[in-house]
Scaffold this active site. Structure first.
Site, mmCIF file in Angstrom:
data_model
loop_
_atom_site.group_PDB
_atom_site.id
_atom_site.type_symbol
_atom_site.label_atom_id
_atom_site.label_comp_id
_atom_site.label_asym_id
_atom_site.label_seq_id
_atom_site.Cartn_x
_atom_site.Cartn_y
_atom_site.Cartn_z
ATOM 1 N N LYS A 188 -4.192 4.416 1.469
ATOM 2 C CA LYS A 188 -3.149 4.016 2.497
ATOM 3 C C LYS A 188 -1.547 4.644 2.409
ATOM 4 C CE LYS A 188 -0.664 0.066 3.020
ATOM 5 N NZ LYS A 188 0.462 0.586 3.705
ATOM 6 N N SER A 241 7.125 -0.551 -5.143
ATOM 7 C CA SER A 241 8.028 -1.537 -5.853
ATOM 8 C C SER A 241 7.404 -2.118 -6.787
ATOM 9 C CB SER A 241 8.550 -2.339 -4.724
ATOM 10 O OG SER A 241 7.466 -3.332 -4.344
ATOM 11 N N GLU A 262 3.069 3.324 -10.692
ATOM 12 C CA GLU A 262 4.224 3.954 -10.875
ATOM 13 C C GLU A 262 5.444 3.270 -9.854
ATOM 14 O OE1 GLU A 262 7.310 6.107 -10.221
ATOM 15 O OE2 GLU A 262 5.989 7.474 -9.219
ATOM 16 N N CYS A 296 12.226 7.512 -7.070
ATOM 17 C CA CYS A 296 12.168 6.226 -7.803
ATOM 18 C C CYS A 296 12.699 6.987 -9.134
ATOM 19 C CB CYS A 296 10.891 5.953 -8.153
ATOM 20 S SG CYS A 296 9.527 7.259 -8.026
ATOM 21 N N GLU A 393 17.602 -1.802 -8.951
ATOM 22 C CA GLU A 393 17.427 -0.662 -8.352
ATOM 23 C C GLU A 393 17.827 -0.859 -7.013
ATOM 24 O OE1 GLU A 393 13.223 0.237 -7.350
ATOM 25 O OE2 GLU A 393 13.709 2.326 -7.683
HETATM 26 P P1 ADP Z 1 8.835 -0.624 -0.883
HETATM 27 O O1 ADP Z 1 9.770 -1.771 -1.344
HETATM 28 O O2 ADP Z 1 9.463 0.707 -1.481
HETATM 29 O O3 ADP Z 1 8.664 -0.485 0.713
HETATM 30 P P2 ADP Z 1 6.575 -1.609 -1.397
HETATM 31 O O4 ADP Z 1 5.898 -1.938 -2.930
HETATM 32 O O5 ADP Z 1 6.638 -2.854 -0.761
HETATM 33 O O6 ADP Z 1 7.618 -0.510 -1.498
HETATM 34 O O7 ADP Z 1 5.498 -0.839 -0.646
HETATM 35 C C1 ADP Z 1 4.695 0.504 -1.292
HETATM 36 C C2 ADP Z 1 3.270 0.560 -0.599
HETATM 37 O O8 ADP Z 1 2.614 -0.774 -0.985
HETATM 38 C C3 ADP Z 1 3.230 0.368 1.119
HETATM 39 O O9 ADP Z 1 2.264 1.276 1.127
HETATM 40 C C4 ADP Z 1 3.182 -1.013 1.350
HETATM 41 O O10 ADP Z 1 2.401 -1.216 2.426
HETATM 42 C C5 ADP Z 1 2.164 -1.437 0.167
HETATM 43 N N1 ADP Z 1 2.013 -2.797 -0.304
HETATM 44 C C6 ADP Z 1 3.136 -3.662 0.176
HETATM 45 N N2 ADP Z 1 2.720 -5.013 -0.391
HETATM 46 C C7 ADP Z 1 1.143 -5.036 -0.901
HETATM 47 C C8 ADP Z 1 0.376 -5.822 -1.423
HETATM 48 N N3 ADP Z 1 0.630 -7.041 -1.614
HETATM 49 N N4 ADP Z 1 -0.600 -5.193 -1.937
HETATM 50 C C9 ADP Z 1 -0.859 -3.878 -1.778
HETATM 51 N N5 ADP Z 1 -0.094 -3.074 -1.441
HETATM 52 C C10 ADP Z 1 1.136 -3.499 -0.712
#
Ligand code: ADP
Length: 481
Positions: A188, A241, A262, A296, A393
């Site tokens: 995804k 994140s 990561e 990152c 960050e």
């Molecule tokens: P950022 O804050 O850099 O956007 P995220 O960690 O929110 O980073 O997003 C990174 C990826 O994780 C994206 O593909 C996002 O859709 C997905 N994502 C966000 N929330 C969740 C979750 N609770 N479980 C799994 N994947 C998630």
């Protein structure tokens, strides 16, 4: 040359977009076919440089995730795990070749959807993504040589979730080693940057890869969570994140799933007094303003030895004035658009925190487009080690600068961070490099350079930057029992 910013005025040189083919609406790539989302929900993906809509993207539900995992499992059991490794290698190699053929289209779409300068998508993201497929195609039939005297076996179905900062490259980092090790995949991409992953799905379709070996499904965080929680997934690979990484860690801890994370970073770039200063200034610029600081491992904390601090800061400010901030499709652009409105407000929030904390701010005095999401390259001096802007960050073109007197002091300051992803060391002496690299708690340390990547070299962090390594043999091992 204008007096205000010592900058040459270049005529605009826009990369053409007539050769790219985008659909109005993208469905989910499951079992080798394009499938409508079960709840018929779609969301828009926009161009962050002008806020125009590019396409509609399917929002996968739990039922769609289940369909994708079932397809991946079936392909694993019936086809991919039974196929001779040398045959698997040919498919991976073919994907790499097709990506090269589509390189220009992929680069332009990456820039349109993500906001990064075309120079970077064209010269860094796309070639590196192709090289990852080439590199792992080479290992696919040599696994026993890679791990001698060990009984090795693929894991099964890998669920992979990637962020928006290097969309195609992250897809390559995840898919290529998984396939080479004999696994099948459900991937995804991030919700703001799905287009190059969907283009990759078209390339995969064209490559003739057996149906279900790679499934690419789009959606928001709930779709990611459905992948993480699906009971028939053997391995979760996540880049994103630290907050979401922690959630994922909690949900998989009670399962047999393997996981690699990561996560974030707040990497220290350290300039010693014997460093080649002009080169180091280029390295600082490359470390933090490259890709708008959406990296990152960005060198977002600069530590300069006191005796040269004034010169470094003066030269850095001068160099910053010559950075081109603007339309990412322009080949002259150095700093493109911030990926989303939300990210721009996060960066602006941190800039205000820095000002309120009493640090001295310097921003480039350039004009920025009135539409789209842009942030001027920014540095803060007079920053305390405990300040929010030097601890958290920011994920934008914002650099904090501190000075130090002794090597022990800078090691302590650099390691005083919840993160441990990367670091940079600039010095003329090899012995100093080795001294620092052995004491800095960072997964990747660059010496007299910054942000250099190679498929053969492992990448990953310590502490809250996550665990597990991607790239090289380490990256392959993460997909093997
Ligand atoms: P950022 O804050 O850099 O956007 P995220 O960690 O929110 O980073 O997003 C990174 C990826 O994780 C994206 O593909 C996002 O859709 C997905 N994502 C966000 N929330 C969740 C979750 N609770 N479980 C799994 N994947 C998630």
């Amino acid at each position: 040359m204008t007096e205000s910013n010592n900058n040459w005025e270049y005529a605009p040189s826009l990369e053409g977009t007539s050769h790219i083919q985008l659909k109005e609406k993208y469905d989910l790539f499951i079992d080798g076919k394009w499938v409508k989302p079960s709840n018929n929900r779609y969301f828009d993906t926009i161009n962050p440089s002008n806020e125009e809509k590019l396409a509609e993207i399917a929002w996968a539900s739990d039922a769609d995730v289940d369909l994708a995992v079932k397809a991946a499992r079936k392909a694993y059991v019936e086809v991919w795990s039974k196929m001779k490794a040398s045959e698997r290698a040919k498919y991976i190699f073919r994907i790499a070749r097709l990506m090269q053929e589509h390189a220009r289209e992929l680069a332009v779409i990456e820039t349109l959807d993500g906001g990064k300068p075309i120079r970077e998508s064209r010269d860094i993201d796309v070639p590196l993504a192709c090289n990852h497929f080439f590199y792992y195609a080479g290992w696919a039939d040599k696994l026993q040589d890679a791990f001698p005297n060990r009984m090795i076996q693929s894991l099964g179905v890998a669920g992979q979730i990637i962020p928006w900062n290097f969309p195609l490259l992250m897809a390559a980092w995840k898919i290529a080693p998984a396939l080479a090790a004999g696994n099948t995949v459900v991937l995804k991409p991030a919700e703001t940057t799905s287009l190059t992953a969907l283009k990759l799905a078209e390339i995969i379709e064209q490559s003739g890869l057996p149906a279900g070996v790679v499934n690419i499904i789009t959606g928001h965080g709930d779709t990611g969570a459905a992948i993480v929680n699906h009971p028939d997934i053997d391995k979760i690979a996540f880049t994103g994140s630290t907050a979401v990484g922690k959630l994922i860690q909690k949900s998989v801890i009670v399962t047999a799933k393997r996981v690699s994370l990561e996560l974030g970073g707040k990497s220290a770039n350290i300039i010693l007094e014997d460093a080649p200063i002009d080169q180091a200034v280029e390295g600082i610029v490359n470390g933090i303003f490259f890709n708008q600081g959406h990296v990152c491992c960005a060198g977002s904390r600069l530590y300069v030895q006191e005796s040269i601090a004034e010169e470094v800061v003066r030269k850095l400010k001068q160099r910053m004035q010559s950075l081109y901030v603007g339309n990412p499709l322009d080949k002259n652009t150095d700093v493109g658009a911030i990926n989303s409105k939300e990210q721009l407000s996060t960066i602006e929030k941190y800039i205000n925190i820095g000002i309120n904390e009493g640090a001295d701010m310097f921003q480039v005095e350039c004009e920025i487009p009135s539409k789209g999401f842009y942030c001027r390259p920014t540095i803060f001096t007079n920053v305390a080690q405990s300040s929010v802007i030097s601890q958290e960050e920011i994920f934008g073109p914002v650099l904090t600068i501190q000075t130090f007197r002794t090597i022990d002091e800078v090691i302590q300051k650099a390691n005083n961070s919840p993160y441990g992803l990367a670091a940079g060391v600039w010095t003329d002496k090899g012995s100093r490099i080795f001294n620092l690299t052995s004491k800095l708690r960072a997964g990747v340390i660059w010496a007299n350079t910054y942000n250099k990547f190679d498929p053969a070299s492992p990448f990953g962090g310590y502490k809250e930057s996550g665990f597990g390594r991607e790239g090289g043999l380490h990256g392959l091992e993460a997909y093997l029992k």
